[in-house]
Design an enzyme around this catalytic site. Structure first.
Site, PDB file in Angstrom:
ATOM      1  N   ASP A 103     -72.415  27.066 -13.077  1.00 20.51           N
ATOM      2  CA  ASP A 103     -73.485  26.722 -12.867  1.00 20.51           C
ATOM      3  C   ASP A 103     -73.447  26.744 -10.916  1.00 20.51           C
ATOM      4  OD1 ASP A 103     -74.186  26.744 -15.516  1.00 20.51           O
ATOM      5  OD2 ASP A 103     -74.163  24.413 -15.270  1.00 20.51           O
TER       6      ASP A 103
HETATM    7  N1  URA Z   1     -70.504  23.866 -19.262  1.00 20.59           N
HETATM    8  C1  URA Z   1     -71.693  23.934 -18.449  1.00 20.59           C
HETATM    9  O1  URA Z   1     -72.614  22.991 -18.381  1.00 20.59           O
HETATM   10  N2  URA Z   1     -71.842  23.703 -17.054  1.00 20.59           N
HETATM   11  C2  URA Z   1     -70.758  24.999 -16.082  1.00 20.59           C
HETATM   12  O2  URA Z   1     -70.780  25.167 -15.242  1.00 20.59           O
HETATM   13  C3  URA Z   1     -69.408  25.357 -17.029  1.00 20.59           C
HETATM   14  C4  URA Z   1     -69.578  24.483 -18.529  1.00 20.59           C
END
Ligand code: URA
Length: 240
Positions: A103
């Site tokens: 993310d």
């Molecule tokens: N899980 C998440 O919620 N976000 C990420 O960026 C990676 C794994």
């Protein structure tokens, strides 16, 4: 391989543009200017210079980035910067892709490559490559929440149960956990499913590869040994 093809394969531009670079005298191989685009070189251990900068021939590239917060894992980033803006143009021309996504607000270990087979092997749902995350939570992590994470939780619109292994509490609000799948927002959704909330998320490990000592935004090419670690392949298995 023809010198013009070598440069093209390394991301320097179109065949025509690479021919021009060579004819202009901008390319050196083995300490000599080579102005013949049709000259043949073995690519094994080949290094060359373009505009005085040294490059090593790489059939494929395998990269680890310490991803900063505020960067999206897409070429057409909409609300934030793109992680691809952290790389030189020749790597973009080579078509590097993120191996899975983080993310925009997640930091840490992000792999990138132009090798489709490597990418597939690491992201295929059946491969279950482990990934270790350091999580900072909004609320204290209770004993029950920890147990639920280990036993597994259901996530809306996803089949099966999602469990964490290696859950370790560093403090009331900080834990480390390993996940073995990679569905959308998995860690955030798992923490939400047990009644907590992720405040900060950092990936520290993929396969057996631990994030090397890189500043945020810094990257490096993986060594062959690091590449095996990322795939969870032991040196012994690689030799078989
Ligand atoms: N899980 C998440 O919620 N976000 C990420 O960026 C990676 C794994």
């Amino acid at each position: 391989m023809l010198l013009e093809k070598i440069l093209q394969s390394q991301g320097f531009g179109s065949r025509k543009y690479c021919q021009q670079l060579i004819k202009n005298g901008s390319v050196m191989v083995e300490q000599h200017i080579c102005d013949n685009p049709k000259q043949n070189f073995s690519t094994d251990q080949l290094s060359f210079q373009v505009f005085g900068e040294q490059y090593q021939f790489r059939e494929h590239v395998y990269i680890v980035l310490n991803k900063p917060s505020g960067y999206e894992c897409s070429h057409q980033a909409t609300h934030h910067k793109s992680v691809f803006s952290l790389f030189p143009e020749i790597l973009i021309h080579r078509g590097i892709q993120c191996v899975g996504r983080l993310d925009q607000d997640t930091t840490g270990l992000l792999l990138l490559t132009d090798d489709g087979q490597y990418l597939q092997a690491l992201t295929h749902p059946r491969k279950h490559v482990p990934k270790v995350y350091h999580v900072t939570t909004a609320d204290p992590v209770s004993k029950e929440q920890r147990e639920q994470l280990e036993q597994g939780v259901e996530l809306r619109n996803e089949k099966g149960v999602f469990a964490a292994t290696g859950v370790e509490l560093f403090s009331e609000y900080q834990l480390s956990m390993t996940i073995h799948q990679g569905v959308y927002h998995q860690v955030k959704r798992m923490l939400a499913a047990v009644g907590n909330k992720v405040e900060k998320l950092h990936r520290n490990q993929v396969g057996s590869l631990i994030l090397p000592d890189l500043e945020e935004g810094e990257w490096m090419y993986l060594t062959p040994a690091q590449k095996l670690l990322s795939q969870n392949i032991s040196k012994e298995d690689a030799l078989l």
